[in-house]
Design a protein around this motif. Structure first.
Motif, mmCIF file in Angstrom:
data_model
loop_
_atom_site.group_PDB
_atom_site.id
_atom_site.type_symbol
_atom_site.label_atom_id
_atom_site.label_comp_id
_atom_site.label_asym_id
_atom_site.label_seq_id
_atom_site.Cartn_x
_atom_site.Cartn_y
_atom_site.Cartn_z
ATOM 1 N N LEU A 11 -21.488 55.245 35.464
ATOM 2 C CA LEU A 11 -20.847 56.146 36.427
ATOM 3 C C LEU A 11 -21.376 55.889 37.840
ATOM 4 N N ALA A 12 -22.690 55.724 37.961
ATOM 5 C CA ALA A 12 -23.290 55.460 39.268
ATOM 6 C C ALA A 12 -22.777 54.150 39.837
ATOM 7 N N ALA A 13 -22.688 53.129 38.960
ATOM 8 C CA ALA A 13 -22.188 51.830 39.403
ATOM 9 C C ALA A 13 -20.733 51.928 39.861
ATOM 10 N N ALA A 14 -19.941 52.742 39.139
ATOM 11 C CA ALA A 14 -18.540 52.924 39.504
ATOM 12 C C ALA A 14 -18.408 53.615 40.848
ATOM 13 N N VAL A 15 -19.262 54.640 41.057
ATOM 14 C CA VAL A 15 -19.235 55.364 42.325
ATOM 15 C C VAL A 15 -19.627 54.443 43.474
ATOM 16 N N LEU A 16 -20.717 53.681 43.270
ATOM 17 C CA LEU A 16 -21.161 52.755 44.312
ATOM 18 C C LEU A 16 -20.102 51.698 44.607
ATOM 19 N N SER A 17 -19.462 51.221 43.535
ATOM 20 C CA SER A 17 -18.397 50.233 43.715
ATOM 21 C C SER A 17 -17.245 50.823 44.513
ATOM 22 N N GLY A 18 -16.889 52.098 44.188
ATOM 23 C CA GLY A 18 -15.815 52.760 44.923
ATOM 24 C C GLY A 18 -16.150 52.943 46.386
ATOM 25 N N VAL A 19 -17.411 53.339 46.643
ATOM 26 C CA VAL A 19 -17.851 53.513 48.037
ATOM 27 C C VAL A 19 -17.802 52.191 48.780
#
Length: 240
Positions: A11-19
């Motif tokens: 989830l953190a990786a997905a959020v960072l990727s989205g940002v």
């Protein structure tokens, strides 16, 4: 436990990727906006100083939005009928300060007054229409003083035949607009007549002061001021 941690990491990786993706999008969008082209008005041909401009003399040239400023014209109609204060080169963005419609007309607070010959003691033979001049008063029973702190504009200088005093081959206004000090000097040496009448653009208060001084026995001395030439140079320096 490991499954929850892996889920949290994902989830953190997905959020960072989205940002990261959004940041790249914002940067690209800003870059595109900066590179967006705007059509500005430029001359199709060389336009000499003092020449009246027509809309058909102008065309458009694309320019990046970041390079456009408020002084640039966006529509040829904005320059139609105006006079070039300085020479305009082909494909050179037309700036508002380089145009004037009525260069020798008084501004809203002024009127054009012909100075009575009886009021004048002397006029510098070098003055021409468009010049800025200093006005002094003197007399046997009048203290010699400068009437106004700032120079005033000459609307016209006429001979006894009511002909504008100037150099027929190269007018002072053209030389002034071309920033050509040598030709300005030559035009003042090679005038076509002597000055008999001077018209100045004055405020009502300035005219009343002249009238009061001269009716009281004072005489005017009208002297050429080099601020006309300096003003053109200053305008060019500000542009650069």
């Amino acid at each position: 436990m490991n499954r929850k941690r892996n889920t949290a990491i994902s989830l953190a990786a997905a959020v960072l990727s989205g940002v990261l993706v959004y940041s790249i999008y914002v940067v690209q969008l800003r870059h595109v906006q900066e590179q967006e082209m705007v059509r500005v008005v430029v001359p199709k041909r060389f336009i000499a100083a003092g020449e009246r401009i027509a809309a058909e003399d102008l065309t458009y040239m694309p320019l990046s939005r970041s390079a456009v400023n408020e002084a640039m014209l966006l529509q040829p109609q904005e320059a139609d009928g105006w006079e070039a204060v300085v020479p305009l080169g082909v494909d050179e963005p037309v700036l508002k300060w380089k145009l004037d419609r009525y260069r020798l007309m008084p501004n809203r607070s002024e009127s054009t007054f012909q100075i009575p010959r009886s009021y004048v003691l002397s006029v510098s033979n070098g003055i021409r229409a468009g010049d800025r001049v200093m006005v002094y008063v003197t007399g046997e029973n009048t203290a010699s003083v400068r009437l106004f702190d700032e120079p005033v504009t000459v609307a016209s200088v006429k001979s006894s035949n009511n002909v504008e005093v100037d150099n027929a081959d190269q007018s002072n206004l053209m030389s002034l607009a071309d920033n050509d000090k040598e030709r300005m000097y030559a035009s003042r040496r090679d005038a076509n007549a002597m000055i008999d009448y001077v018209n100045l653009n004055l405020t009502e208060e300035q005219w009343m002061r002249i009238d009061e001084q001269c009716k009281g026995g004072g005489k005017l001395v009208i002297a050429y001021s080099p601020t006309s030439f300096d003003a053109v140079q200053d305008g060019r320096s500000e542009e650069q």
